[in-house]
Design an enzyme around this catalytic site. Structure first.
Site, PDB file in Angstrom:
ATOM      1  NE  ARG A  41      -1.055   2.523   2.853  1.00 13.45           N
ATOM      2  CZ  ARG A  41      -0.481   3.641   3.264  1.00 13.45           C
ATOM      3  NH1 ARG A  41      -0.474   4.713   2.500  1.00 13.45           N
ATOM      4  NH2 ARG A  41       0.101   3.699   4.458  1.00 13.45           N
ATOM      5  CG  ASP A  42       3.335   4.341   2.952  1.00 12.30           C
ATOM      6  OD1 ASP A  42       3.689   5.096   2.039  1.00 12.30           O
ATOM      7  OD2 ASP A  42       3.340   4.694   4.144  1.00 12.30           O
ATOM      8  CG  HIS A  78       3.743   4.727   9.238  1.00 10.48           C
ATOM      9  ND1 HIS A  78       2.984   3.824   8.514  1.00 10.48           N
ATOM     10  CD2 HIS A  78       4.162   5.645   8.330  1.00 10.48           C
ATOM     11  CE1 HIS A  78       2.955   4.179   7.236  1.00 10.48           C
ATOM     12  NE2 HIS A  78       3.664   5.286   7.099  1.00 10.48           N
ATOM     13  CG  HIS A  92       7.480   7.725   5.383  1.00 14.89           C
ATOM     14  ND1 HIS A  92       7.324   7.249   4.106  1.00 14.89           N
ATOM     15  CD2 HIS A  92       6.296   7.548   6.001  1.00 14.89           C
ATOM     16  CE1 HIS A  92       6.079   6.807   3.957  1.00 14.89           C
ATOM     17  NE2 HIS A  92       5.425   6.971   5.095  1.00 14.89           N
ATOM     18  CB  CYS A 124       2.423  10.390   1.461  1.00 19.29           C
ATOM     19  SG  CYS A 124       0.766  11.079   1.399  1.00 19.29           S
ATOM     20  CG  ASN A 147       6.746   3.359   5.123  1.00 23.85           C
ATOM     21  OD1 ASN A 147       6.244   3.467   4.016  1.00 23.85           O
ATOM     22  ND2 ASN A 147       6.148   3.755   6.224  1.00 23.85           N
TER      23      ASN A 147
END
Ligand code: HMG
Ligand code: MG
Length: 309
Positions: free
Chosen positions: A15-16, A207, A209, A240, A249
């Site tokens: 996803r990310d 979370h 990055h 993002c 990430n």
């Protein structure tokens, strides 16, 4: 030992990791990536998001990806959901968990989900209630928890406010996200402490990055607080679309390598994880963005060259 004895990692790579890719990534490749992650021992995988395909075209195949996954028992598959429309669409895919995502700054909230912080909570409230009716776990993510690309430094009070609002509407878990990777250990600890005012230690995760190379240090700073859940991304994929300049990430491989070295269990097979990272990196036409993966892949190829033929 002051560190936790085991750690749970949520791989957010599908996803990310992939949401920010400009080149099309076929659903079949995303599905294969999920299969390889679960084969490597990941028990939590963030698969996709049910957001507007006009905003994030790369996630437009959400239902197809969810339908194509061969589910493994004991693995939790999560998806991002910004509103009721997204929840209704996600429901048919039977996610185990949904993620509502807000922000600790007004500017990022507007840019990312086109509404204020207060409006985002109003949108999430019926989503959380509906998820609860369907027995679906709800995780919350608080973006820009230490710094915002539009507003600059974010104070812990910003995190505390959103954590409180999320708790009030029944969000079960609070993920604290350094979207642009500007956090350093003390600042990240302060953001975590703000979330911990409203959530128990077992219901908070990090979370990070890795834009400025601080994510492993920040992870260690959280371990020191007893936090034992983190989002990471295979091959360090990620970013993002509404946080320009932010890179991926922290690589799952790097975190697993660090934890293994510290004697902290993850249940993840590092070699198979590296294979999963190489698979997606090969598809994207670049090297895995992970120091541990690079070192181990180099070692493997040196050993292969040294073998007598
Ligand atoms: P909006 O334009 O304010 O929504 O967008 P709207 O309700 O006014 O609807 C506008 C159009 O979007 C309508 O379609 C709706 O049907 C459609 P039209 O009539 O124009 O054809 N729509 C949807 N379509 C599909 N799924 C939906 C949906 N909702 C409305 N769920 C919205 C609001 C939230 C939808 C939009 O801003 C959006 O999709 N944003 C996505 C942002 C995003 O995905 N960002 C990346 C993920 S967050 C992240 O990466 C951070 C994280 O990793 C933590 C960290 O690192 O910080 C989690
Ligand atoms: Mg993120």
């Amino acid at each position: 030992m002051r560190y936790p004895t085991k750690v749970k990692l949520v791989d957010v790579g599908p996803r990310d990791g992939l949401q920010n890719e400009k080149q099309p990534v076929p659903a079949a490749v995303k599905i294969e990536l999920v299969h390889r992650l679960q084969a490597a021992g990941l028990k939590e995988i963030e698969v996709t998001s049910f957001v507007s395909p006009k905003w994030v075209p790369q996630m437009g195949d959400n239902a197809e990806v969810m339908a194509g996954i061969r589910r493994q028992s004991g693995v939790r598959y999560s998806v991002l959901v910004p509103n009721m429309k997204g929840f209704e669409a996600a429901l048919a895919s039977k996610p185990d968990e949904i993620v509502v995502f807000g922000a600790a700054s007004e500017a990022f909230s507007q840019r990312n989900i086109n509404c204020s912080i207060a409006e985002s909570i109003e949108r999430f409230a019926p989503v959380v209630a509906a998820a609860s009716e369907h027995g679906i776990h709800v995780r919350g993510a608080i973006s820009v928890a230490v710094g915002c690309p539009y507003q600059g430094e974010v104070k812990p009070e910003g995190v505390e406010l959103v954590a409180r609002l999320m708790k009030e509407i029944g969000v079960q878990h609070c993920g604290v996200a350094d979207t642009i990777g500007v956090g350093t250990p003390r600042k990240v600890q302060a953001a975590m402490e703000a979330a911990l005012k409203h959530y128990a230690l077992d219901d908070v995760s990090g979370h990070f990055h890795d834009t400025y190379g601080q994510a492993l240090g920040n992870t260690l700073a959280c371990l020191d607080m007893g936090i034992w859940q983190f989002d990471t991304s295979v091959a360090g994929l990620g970013g993002c679309p509404y946080a320009k300049g932010a890179t991926g990430n922290v690589a799952t491989e790097d975190v697993v390598f660090m934890l293994q070295g510290m004697g902290i269990a993850t249940g993840i097979d590092l070699d198979r994880l590296i294979d999963a990272g190489k698979y997606i990196s090969d598809f994207l036409g670049r090297k895995p963005n992970s120091r541990a993966a690079t070192a181990i892949l180099t070692k493997r190829s040196n050993e292969a060259c040294a073998e007598p033929s």
